[in-house]
Motif scaffolding. Structure first.
Motif, mmCIF file in Angstrom:
data_model
loop_
_atom_site.group_PDB
_atom_site.id
_atom_site.type_symbol
_atom_site.label_atom_id
_atom_site.label_comp_id
_atom_site.label_asym_id
_atom_site.label_seq_id
_atom_site.Cartn_x
_atom_site.Cartn_y
_atom_site.Cartn_z
ATOM 1 N N VAL A 266 30.259 60.319 37.561
ATOM 2 C CA VAL A 266 30.230 59.366 36.451
ATOM 3 C C VAL A 266 31.254 59.774 35.398
ATOM 4 C CG1 VAL A 266 28.837 58.496 34.522
ATOM 5 C CG2 VAL A 266 27.844 58.648 36.814
ATOM 6 N N SER A 267 31.268 61.040 35.034
ATOM 7 C CA SER A 267 32.194 61.547 34.036
ATOM 8 C C SER A 267 33.648 61.334 34.465
ATOM 9 C CB SER A 267 31.921 63.027 33.792
ATOM 10 O OG SER A 267 32.766 63.530 32.797
ATOM 11 N N VAL A 268 33.955 61.643 35.707
ATOM 12 C CA VAL A 268 35.310 61.461 36.233
ATOM 13 C C VAL A 268 35.702 59.984 36.190
ATOM 14 C CG1 VAL A 268 36.696 61.586 38.354
ATOM 15 C CG2 VAL A 268 35.332 63.554 37.640
ATOM 16 N N THR A 269 34.778 59.117 36.551
ATOM 17 C CA THR A 269 35.059 57.677 36.567
ATOM 18 C C THR A 269 35.313 57.147 35.161
ATOM 19 O OG1 THR A 269 33.756 57.382 38.571
ATOM 20 C CG2 THR A 269 34.179 55.411 37.267
ATOM 21 N N VAL A 270 34.498 57.534 34.201
ATOM 22 C CA VAL A 270 34.706 57.095 32.821
ATOM 23 C C VAL A 270 36.055 57.583 32.312
ATOM 24 C CG1 VAL A 270 33.870 57.255 30.432
ATOM 25 C CG2 VAL A 270 32.240 56.901 32.300
ATOM 26 N N ASN A 271 36.422 58.799 32.639
ATOM 27 C CA ASN A 271 37.717 59.331 32.237
ATOM 28 C C ASN A 271 38.863 58.517 32.849
ATOM 29 O OD1 ASN A 271 38.951 61.360 30.592
ATOM 30 N ND2 ASN A 271 39.723 62.264 32.486
#
Length: 161
Positions: free
Chosen positions: A21-26
């Motif tokens: 999720v964090s990678v995708t938001v970034n």
């Protein structure tokens, strides 16, 4: 510009990869930043002393999502995603953009309805929530709806390539 992402899982029914999720938001943020998205640039220009940005993504269940949707939108039903905009600066030069609440149970239901993967639908609602945070609003009029859908599709296509 650096984006700090806090991902919190407050539900237990569906397993979520917080790192993914964090990678995708970034990636969503970087795409919009590199595209020089007008809404994002407008925020950055208003907050001249902003050295970094932060955002929170919180996963919650049906019951809590229904409560939030009722309290803040007057809709007595659960939903897939809600965004809350803050634009609060702290003393270190960080601008807290806001929070995105996601209901994985609803997302899972929608993924099955659309015959797509759970992760594809999570990505779509992350994009949708992020766009709301930076000022897109599909509920104003048809033009704004089309504009937001076009940007969502561009980001989704980018992430899938």
């Amino acid at each position: 510009m650096k984006l700090y992402i806090e991902v919190i899982n407050r539900q237990r029914k569906i397993k979520i990869s917080l790192k993914r999720v964090s990678v995708t938001v970034n990636k969503i943020f970087n795409f919009l930043y590199n595209l020089q998205d007008k809404n994002l640039i407008k925020i950055l220009n208003k907050k001249k002393y902003c050295l970094s940005l932060s955002i929170s993504v919180i996963f919650i269940g049906n019951k809590k999502m229904k409560e939030l949707n009722c309290k803040y939108r007057g809709k007595n039903a659960t939903t897939d995603v809600l965004s809350f905009v803050y634009f609060e600066n702290d003393f270190s030069g960080n601008l807290f953009l806001g929070e995105i609440f996601i209901n994985p149970e609803r997302v899972n239901y929608q993924a099955k309805q659309y015959n797509i993967s759970f992760w594809h639908e999570i990505t779509r609602v992350l994009i949708h929530g992020f766009l709301h945070i930076i000022g897109y609003d599909h509920e104003r009029n048809r033009y704004q709806t089309k504009k937001m859908q076009d940007v969502e599709e561009k980001i989704l296509n980018y992430l899938q390539s």
